[in-house]
Design an enzyme around this catalytic site. Structure first.
Site, short mmCIF file in Angstrom:
data_model
loop_
_atom_site.label_atom_id
_atom_site.label_comp_id
_atom_site.label_asym_id
_atom_site.label_seq_id
_atom_site.Cartn_x
_atom_site.Cartn_y
_atom_site.Cartn_z
N GLU A 1 0.76 -3.58 6.71
CA GLU A 1 1.82 -2.63 7.06
C GLU A 1 1.23 -1.38 7.70
O GLU A 1 1.80 -0.82 8.64
CB GLU A 1 2.61 -2.25 5.81
CG GLU A 1 3.38 -3.42 5.23
CD GLU A 1 3.87 -3.12 3.82
OE1 GLU A 1 4.97 -2.57 3.70
OE2 GLU A 1 3.14 -3.40 2.86
N LYS B 1 4.55 -7.07 -8.38
CA LYS B 1 4.41 -6.90 -6.93
C LYS B 1 2.99 -7.02 -6.43
O LYS B 1 2.05 -6.58 -7.06
CB LYS B 1 4.93 -5.51 -6.53
CG LYS B 1 6.41 -5.36 -6.71
CD LYS B 1 7.18 -5.96 -5.57
CE LYS B 1 7.31 -4.96 -4.45
NZ LYS B 1 7.88 -5.59 -3.28
#
Ligand code: ARG
Length: 466
Positions: free
Chosen positions: A291, A284
């Site tokens: 965000e 990841k």
């Protein structure tokens, strides 16, 4: 120490309420403004013959000493306690210069004082916010110039629409943030008036020269109404609206880049410094910076809402509710400034993959409108052209192909006029963008002009921060 002890019986205080009502832990940030306003006010009292020249000298020296003390110790406030910053400064001044400090608050109230300081604070923060915006604008321009030929699939409804220049896309955010600067300037212009001299609500009875005080403190004018200016926090709401709008813009940019940086899109790639990994999934790379910016937008919108709700229905004039303006204001401004700085770094350091944009442009049939427009040029009614190209796309989609894999004979079954020229248009997003050669359009000639204008606008702004 209290500024209002006389009226009250001693020993009847509730320490929980004292903690509940103190604002020193928040408004100590205003300390330098408090000292600045006090210094100017002491001089005004001298000019009004309320204080002797000697007293003015002593008080000024005391205030200067406090200023030095505060500026030389980052943690000056650590062990201090006071009802608010104004109380602390007065108490400290008495320790510095003795009983003459008790003359400091002649003819003034914390109501006109705090309003003055808050206005000084936001005027200075507005210029910090503008620098932070300039930093992001600079990063947007840098990427636009570095990737000037790159063609991005433009979306509406997040569905592939028409090809656009990536630079044109970045310049859209330049426009949005440019309007934000205009809003900050408007807010500054309206906030630029002096409350001092308004007293608690009615206006001071001492002959304080407010015009001179305004000039000394750098205000454009004196507030016309003492009731209004001691209870007005419009400028807090206005600035928080400007911040909320900036954050809303940042949240849209963040959302775009979150989407564009997923492997399925792959248009951009964040620098490692602005991404994080997963504790569980080794592969990841998460866009946490973006965000968080998107998430913090909610917080700033909340700060705006709480300020409006605080003002709503307040009776004239000052009410203690107004003390709640500062946590909202400080946090709204800090969050916005920090988000701008991080957004600028994310944009400046991201890698742009023009080839991934190009592949997505082909996959999404983004040149379809321009194929239809070419048919129109040959006399086909637009509605007919639209229908024919629509059928062609459906046919290609069914067999999972792009315009590149389309045979001429196959195409002619749906579009009788199909030939070399139409095929060239279908295969060339470059020709599509060239056609939008209208003022404000995405054609390279137009975008070059927009870039030059953007550079000029950037040069007129306060210097970017790093
Ligand atoms: N700390 C207050 C504020 O931030 C200013 C003090 C005014 N207090 C008063 N009791 N009049 O608004």
């Amino acid at each position: 120490m209290k500024l209002w002890g006389g009226r009250f019986s001693s020993g009847k205080r509730d320490s929980d309420f004292e903690r509940f009502s103190e604002s020193f832990s928040v408004d100590r940030r205003l300390v330098l403004y408090d000292l600045q306003v006090n210094r100017a006010y002491v001089r005004a009292l001298g000019a009004a013959r309320v204080l002797s020249a000697r007293e003015v000298g002593t008080l000024t020296r005391g205030l200067d000493a406090i200023c030095q003390y505060v500026e030389s110790r980052a943690n000056w406030a650590q062990r201090e306690a006071a009802e608010d910053i104004h109380t602390w400064v007065e108490g400290r001044l008495e320790r510095e210069v003795g009983p003459v400090a008790r003359k400091l608050r002649t003819g003034r109230s914390r109501n006109d004082l705090v309003a003055t300081e808050t206005r000084l604070y936001i005027k200075s923060e507005i210029s910090n916010l503008k620098s932070a915006i300039a930093t992001l604008l600079e990063a947007l321009l840098l990427q636009a110039c570095k990737n000037s030929p790159a063609i991005l699939p433009g979306f509406t409804h997040l569905q592939p629409a028409q090809p656009i220049l990536f630079a044109h896309y970045l310049l859209a955010y330049f426009e949005m943030l440019g309007r934000d600067i205009g809003r900050l300037d408007d807010c500054h212009a309206r906030a630029d008036e002096l409350p001092m001299g308004a007293g608690a609500l009615a206006g001071t009875p001492y002959r304080v020269d407010r015009a001179r005080l305004a000039k000394e403190l750098g205000f454009a004018r004196v507030a016309r109404n003492s009731l209004d200016v001691t209870s007005d926090r419009d400028f807090v709401c206005e600035l928080l609206f400007a911040c909320a709008m900036i954050m809303t813009h940042l949240s849209r940019l963040a959302e775009d880049l979150v989407i564009y940086s997923t492997p399925s899109f792959g248009f951009v790639e964040l620098a490692d410094a602005y991404a994080t990994g997963s504790s569980l999934m080794p592969q990841k790379k998460n866009p946490d910076s973006l965000e968080l910016i998107r998430g913090k937008a909610a917080r700033v919108v909340g700060r705006l809402m709480s300020s409006l709700a605080m003002l709503k229905g307040l009776p004239m004039a000052y009410n203690r509710d107004l003390q709640e303006d500062k946590p909202a204001l400080f946090d709204g401004i800090d969050t916005t400034r920090e988000s701008l700085v991080i957004a600028a770094r994310v944009v400046r350091t991201m890698r742009v993959h023009a080839e991934r944009m190009q592949a997505a442009t082909a996959r999404g049939y983004l040149t379809a409108t321009h194929v239809a427009d070419e048919l129109v040029r040959r006399g086909v009614p637009f509605a007919t052209a639209h229908e024919q190209v629509g059928r062609l796309v459906r046919h290609l989609e069914e067999r999972g192909a792009t315009f590149a894999e389309l045979g001429d004979r196959e195409a002619r079954e749906i579009i009788p006029a199909w030939g070399v020229r139409l095929r060239a248009i279908a295969l060339s997003p470059e020709s599509s963008v060239r056609r939008s050669n209208v003022l404000g359009g995405t054609a390279p000639a137009q975008v070059r002009r927009q870039l030059r204008a953007a550079e000029r606008r950037l040069r007129a702004l306060p210097r970017p921060v790093r």
